[in-house]
Design an enzyme around this catalytic site. Sequence first.
Site, PDB file in Angstrom:
ATOM      1  N   GLY A   1       0.780  -1.238   0.000  1.00 40.23           N
ATOM      2  CA  GLY A   1       0.000   0.000   0.000  1.00 40.23           C
ATOM      3  C   GLY A   1       0.808   1.283   0.000  1.00 40.23           C
TER       4      GLY A   1
ATOM      5  NE  ARG B   1      -1.943  -2.917  -4.003  1.00 40.58           N
ATOM      6  CZ  ARG B   1      -2.191  -3.032  -2.707  1.00 40.58           C
ATOM      7  NH1 ARG B   1      -2.173  -1.971  -1.935  1.00 40.58           N
ATOM      8  NH2 ARG B   1      -2.486  -4.202  -2.174  1.00 40.58           N
TER       9      ARG B   1
ATOM     10  CG  ASP C   1      -5.660  -3.088  -1.984  1.00 40.00           C
ATOM     11  OD1 ASP C   1      -5.302  -2.613  -0.888  1.00 40.00           O
ATOM     12  OD2 ASP C   1      -6.085  -4.252  -2.115  1.00 40.00           O
TER      13      ASP C   1
ATOM     14  CG  PHE D   1     -12.636   1.052   1.551  1.00 39.40           C
ATOM     15  CD1 PHE D   1     -12.061   0.393   2.637  1.00 39.40           C
ATOM     16  CD2 PHE D   1     -12.175   0.771   0.274  1.00 39.40           C
ATOM     17  CE1 PHE D   1     -11.053  -0.543   2.434  1.00 39.40           C
ATOM     18  CE2 PHE D   1     -11.172  -0.169   0.073  1.00 39.40           C
ATOM     19  CZ  PHE D   1     -10.609  -0.820   1.159  1.00 39.40           C
TER      20      PHE D   1
ATOM     21  CG  ASP E   1      -9.128   1.561   9.225  1.00 42.00           C
ATOM     22  OD1 ASP E   1      -9.856   2.552   9.291  1.00 42.00           O
ATOM     23  OD2 ASP E   1      -9.570   0.413   9.042  1.00 42.00           O
TER      24      ASP E   1
HETATM   25  P1  IMP Z   1      -5.411  -1.101  10.610  1.00 42.05           P
HETATM   26  O1  IMP Z   1      -4.655  -2.184  11.309  1.00 42.05           O
HETATM   27  O2  IMP Z   1      -6.893  -1.212  10.848  1.00 42.05           O
HETATM   28  O3  IMP Z   1      -4.907   0.287  10.914  1.00 42.05           O
HETATM   29  O4  IMP Z   1      -5.283  -1.430   9.075  1.00 42.05           O
HETATM   30  C1  IMP Z   1      -4.455  -0.817   8.219  1.00 42.05           C
HETATM   31  C2  IMP Z   1      -4.547  -1.482   6.861  1.00 42.05           C
HETATM   32  O5  IMP Z   1      -5.909  -1.687   6.425  1.00 42.05           O
HETATM   33  C3  IMP Z   1      -3.932  -0.545   5.841  1.00 42.05           C
HETATM   34  O6  IMP Z   1      -2.558  -0.775   5.699  1.00 42.05           O
HETATM   35  C4  IMP Z   1      -4.726  -0.875   4.589  1.00 42.05           C
HETATM   36  O7  IMP Z   1      -4.140  -1.962   3.917  1.00 42.05           O
HETATM   37  C5  IMP Z   1      -6.078  -1.301   5.086  1.00 42.05           C
HETATM   38  N1  IMP Z   1      -7.058  -0.185   5.013  1.00 42.05           N
HETATM   39  C6  IMP Z   1      -7.638   0.456   6.041  1.00 42.05           C
HETATM   40  N2  IMP Z   1      -8.470   1.422   5.612  1.00 42.05           N
HETATM   41  C7  IMP Z   1      -8.394   1.409   4.262  1.00 42.05           C
HETATM   42  C8  IMP Z   1      -9.028   2.185   3.210  1.00 42.05           C
HETATM   43  O8  IMP Z   1      -9.816   3.125   3.426  1.00 42.05           O
HETATM   44  N3  IMP Z   1      -8.696   1.850   1.944  1.00 42.05           N
HETATM   45  C9  IMP Z   1      -7.814   0.850   1.634  1.00 42.05           C
HETATM   46  N4  IMP Z   1      -7.203   0.108   2.573  1.00 42.05           N
HETATM   47  C10 IMP Z   1      -7.495   0.376   3.871  1.00 42.05           C
HETATM   48 MG    MG Z   2      -1.672  -1.721   3.635  1.00 37.46          MG
END
Ligand code: IMP
Ligand code: MG
Length: 186
Positions: free
Chosen positions: A51, A172, A166, A159, A110
């Site tokens: 990403g 991407r 992606d 999202f 996130d």
């Molecule tokens: P976290 O552990 O919930 O912070 O997840 C982070 C990962 O979730 C990121 O590295 C992304 O791969 C994916 N992710 C979270 N939100 C989004 C979004 O809005 N679009 C795309 N990927 C996301």
């Molecule tokens: Mg990621």
Amino acid sequence: MTDFGKEYMARDIDHVLIDEETILKRIQELADRLSNEYRGKDLVCICILKGAVVFYAELTKRMSVHMKMDFMSISSYGDAEKTSGIVRIMSDINTSITGKHVLVIEDIMDSGLTLNHLKTLLGERKPASLKIVCLLDKPSRRECDITPDYKCFEIPNEFAVGFGLDYAGKYRNLPYIGVLKPCVYQ
Ligand code: IMP
Ligand code: MG
């Protein structure tokens, strides 16, 4: 000249969240700040694949300091909807970070669970400092006590795709950040 390629992908986009010009301007500001803070330090910039790849390239090429560049591929246990926060390293960096200043460069924070766990894992290698840089931050979704040390933009709970992010492996390479039409993922 038609712009068929980009138009073709843009059909799936409901609205643009952040356009390319705004993203690149903000990345330049962040690069200038990081250059000032890391000048003269032994710096390793770690790209979290896949990403962060677009953001990583745009950021590092604007930084005017010496650095080592390295890449790490991780996956979170859990299903597509929800990360468990338990991180498995699929492909590790091959640079030693002990005693070095480390910037972990990621696309988005996130829930924060992934980066929280990764921070613990990398911290065990005893870097001189360890900071997190994110292109995007969704603070409303946070499930643990972590914030990016540096970020470009805060976004609402939507999202996002593009600029490295992606949906099901696609989008991407969009040069901006957009929100998908619900019909694409429903
Ligand atoms: P976290 O552990 O919930 O912070 O997840 C982070 C990962 O979730 C990121 O590295 C992304 O791969 C994916 N992710 C979270 N939100 C989004 C979004 O809005 N679009 C795309 N990927 C996301
Ligand atoms: Mg990621």
